[in-house]
Scaffold this active site. Structure first.
Site, short mmCIF file in Angstrom:
data_model
loop_
_atom_site.label_atom_id
_atom_site.label_comp_id
_atom_site.label_asym_id
_atom_site.label_seq_id
_atom_site.Cartn_x
_atom_site.Cartn_y
_atom_site.Cartn_z
CB SER A 98 -0.96 -0.06 1.20
OG SER A 98 -1.93 0.93 1.14
CG HIS A 123 -4.35 -1.67 -2.07
ND1 HIS A 123 -4.82 -2.34 -0.97
CD2 HIS A 123 -3.73 -0.57 -1.56
CE1 HIS A 123 -4.51 -1.68 0.14
NE2 HIS A 123 -3.84 -0.61 -0.20
#
EC number: 3.4.21.92
Length: 195
Positions: A98, A123
């Site tokens: 992330s 993501h």
């Protein structure tokens, strides 16, 4: 409470004791080894600014083992990495997921590394929200702006198209170090400090 190791250095007449992170800072090494939050963000920003003031021509080495975390705290780190004149070399040890992956790929071109068994995950931004319908709409609009900015950062540092970044970040996408290198998140997989 985390255990922080200490090191002792002696120069013949005197001994000095350092916590390991302070000792690493002397060698221009900083460490993101937890979830990204305001506290670690402020510490890393302060360390980069200190190292910039100390010697603006020498590289800073940032080691990352992070599951990600706060977008705003991560963006403070990202902006400082881009702000300082020293190159910030990034190294993934363990995981960079992330926001951790964003910081990994934001290192200086040619100086973004991962160890062989590191895992990288990208993501789209995540958020939880509650409130009135109007409040939720406001948060959704802000989340869309954040997603757009995260995509722009990934495009800038990987060279991929918006369509590819959007497709690849639609869901969690995990990569090995070799896959992250092929993707353009890092420049090289390193097995030792001599690589």
């Amino acid at each position: 409470m985390p255990v922080i190791p200490y090191v002792v250095e002696s120069n013949g007449r005197e001994e000095r004791t350092y916590d390991i992170y302070s000792r690493l800072l002397k060698d221009r090494i900083i460490f993101l080894g937890q979830q990204v939050d305001d506290q670690i963000s402020n510490a890393l920003v302060a360390q980069m600014l200190f190292l910039q003031a100390d010697d603006p021509k020498k590289d800073i080495h940032m080691y990352i083992n992070s599951p990600g975390g706060s977008i705003t705290a991560g963006m403070a780190i990202y902006d400082t990495m881009q702000f300082v004149s020293c190159d910030v070399a990034t190294y993934c040890i363990g995981q960079a997921a992330s926001m951790g992956a964003v910081l990994l790929t934001a290192g200086a071109k040619g100086k973004r590394f991962a160890l062989p068994n590191a895992r990288i995950m990208i993501h789209q931004p995540l958020a939880g929200m509650q409130g009135t319908a109007r409040e939720v709409e406001i948060h959704v609009a802000e989340l869309r702006r954040i997603k757009q900015r995260m995509n722009e950062i990934m495009i800038e540092h990987t060279g991929h198209s918006l369509e590819k970044i959007e497709e690849d970040t639609d869901r969690d996408r995990f990569m090995s170090a070799d896959e992250a290198c092929s993707y353009g998140l890092i420049d090289k997989v390193v097995k030792s400090v001599d690589d």
